[in-house]
Enzyme design. Sequence first.
Site, mmCIF file in Angstrom:
data_model
loop_
_atom_site.group_PDB
_atom_site.id
_atom_site.type_symbol
_atom_site.label_atom_id
_atom_site.label_comp_id
_atom_site.label_asym_id
_atom_site.label_seq_id
_atom_site.Cartn_x
_atom_site.Cartn_y
_atom_site.Cartn_z
ATOM 1 N N GLU A 1 0.589 -0.933 -0.220
ATOM 2 C CA GLU A 1 0.353 0.142 -0.422
ATOM 3 C C GLU A 1 0.416 1.032 -0.440
ATOM 4 O OE1 GLU A 1 -2.717 2.171 3.057
ATOM 5 O OE2 GLU A 1 -2.146 0.215 3.529
ATOM 6 N N ASP B 1 -7.855 2.316 6.030
ATOM 7 C CA ASP B 1 -7.780 1.922 4.643
ATOM 8 C C ASP B 1 -6.719 0.335 4.397
ATOM 9 O OD1 ASP B 1 -8.926 4.759 3.887
ATOM 10 O OD2 ASP B 1 -7.063 6.023 4.416
ATOM 11 N N ASP C 1 -4.630 -0.363 9.671
ATOM 12 C CA ASP C 1 -5.370 1.027 9.959
ATOM 13 C C ASP C 1 -7.201 0.708 8.833
ATOM 14 O OD1 ASP C 1 -5.171 1.694 8.317
ATOM 15 O OD2 ASP C 1 -3.811 3.721 8.027
ATOM 16 N N ASP D 1 -1.212 -1.406 5.116
ATOM 17 C CA ASP D 1 -1.744 -0.859 6.742
ATOM 18 C C ASP D 1 -2.255 -0.939 8.060
ATOM 19 O OD1 ASP D 1 0.595 0.854 6.101
ATOM 20 O OD2 ASP D 1 -0.472 2.587 6.091
#
Length: 644
Positions: free
Chosen positions: A435, A512, A510, A508
């Site tokens: 990402e 997103d 998180d 990540d």
Amino acid sequence: MRKYEAKDIKVLEGLDAVRLRPGMYIGTTGAKGLHHLVWELVDNAIDELANGHGNCVSIILEPDGSVCVEDNGRGIPVDLHPTLGISAVEVVFTHLHAGGKFDNENYAHSGGLHGVGASVVNALSEWLVVEVYKNKTTFRQEFEAKEIEGKMKGGVPKFSLFDTGIQGKKQGTFIRFKPDARIFDTVNFNVETIARRARELAFLNKGIKIIVEDSRSGTPSRKEFLYEGGIIDFVRYLNETKVPSYSEPIYISGKEGGVLLECAIQHTDAYTDNLFSYVNNIPTTEGGTHETGFKTALTRVLNGAVRKAGLIKEKDDNLKGEDFLEGLTGVISLKMASVQFEGQTKTKLGNVEAKSAVETIVASGLAKYFEDAENKPILDSVLKKAVLAAKVREDARKAKEISRAKNSIDSFNLVGKLSACSGKRPEQNELFIVEGDSAGGTAKQARNRAFQAILPLRGKPLNAEKKRIDQVLANEEIRTIISALGAGIADDFSIDNLNYHKVIILSDADQDGAHIRAILLTFFFRYMKQLIQDGKVYIGMPPLYKVHKKDVIEYAYDDNELEAAKSKVGRGYDVQRYKGLGEMNADQLWETTMDPKRRTLIQVSIDDAFAAEMLVSTLMGDAIEKRKNYIIENANFNREDGFR
């Protein structure tokens, strides 16, 4: 050279072989193998009920880690075995390949392991208790794992089967077992995993109630699954997140040459098909002869209807099977004796006679259904959707040909995008889909160039759920992935051409990052499913925290590990929470996430195709409220069982 003689041949007695090589019988000693113990007992109970004896199975997770499985069938026979001289109950639980499923007199069809199941559960348990309710009384026997002559043996009878004298009208079999923690990597049962399978079995066996109770916490939970509509209800459930093209699923059933078939189908506004097939309640995720027979019949009958309706010109070729399958949700449930599966995993049916039987039943059933004038609007809807699908397919084919000519898909310009590895052996090579450019840059520095390639994503790929293949191919990020993998897409996909045998999603920890993971998994699931089926897709697990003090460093992957890391480092520690992969330096990323000797990878699998379909369609489809409720209840994307 050492001689190889008869004395070197080891003969394992009783259940010794099961404890020595449990993977041969249950596949793995991880969570999947643990739950397989429950499936074996439940499958045996369902076999009994599906053959007309009883109507209820209950599964209870007890506070001490044991599991109870009870049915109201005939009860295991309690009389003495004519040659072994012990009760039939003891035979079933202590002898491999002992059971009533080797002929068709007691069971016309069965999904259990022909007598292996109960004995394997016993062999791999710390203890097991069985009670048989029969002849207005209760019989009981107990087994345990016990050290005998310096060796640990499983399933050892504590005493012979005896009549407890407890009278009653109850009938059936009750089994309670506790998995042996010395055998399994985990002995913690997942109630949601058990409930999903229970729901699936209830759909496949209409009129049978399956109860799942979890008594392990202070607030016990109980779920009941009973579907009088059977697989018709199953199709309705699968289509809850979609828009059906017609209100009621089409249902076909019949018997041909010893093969019993139930089939339910319903088209939706989706662009991919979702066909779930079962043989004697066993999911056949790789399909087989029954699926081939179904598709052949569907294509033949509907092609005839297309021509009769004048929707294609006389000179035009017939539509392809994929055109009629677009947007179709279907469940095929087959019951037959002498089942032949290809391979050890029981995921692909090999019986040749099943193809012709299913083809005959489906062709006859569809023709009869569409001959009814009341069903003409449904036929019109199906045919128009198929004709449109054929046009889109042809347009996509032309687009792909143009793209190939321009080197824009199969040889998409990867300069500046993919950092390839130097290794030429795909089976050893890994592709990290990372990402963002920042994390991609760090990964390029951290990697081992000999076998690790890096593909940074510069934007979010397209959500492939409910997108036609031409729309998918138009997305640059998706095209980059297709080109890097080198194996094609959809019907053109060939695992033999795959450039990397490990495809690792690295995002990540998180919201997103979780979304990107879900988007990529949806794309692979819809358009490169074999990539997942063959175990080529993985999720990288970067740490959430770094706990350090001077030269002492510990990494933690969740909040529980964080506390342990703090204790290990000792007072005076500092904690760094990583918000993204880009915050790590190359050395840290290598040692925590990319080094094969130290990293943690989750292998994505489709062991439960039904659960995977529901997860993908819920998370990535248009049913906003259902997606919201699911995320609130379940989402934890840094958990190792998040998307398996």
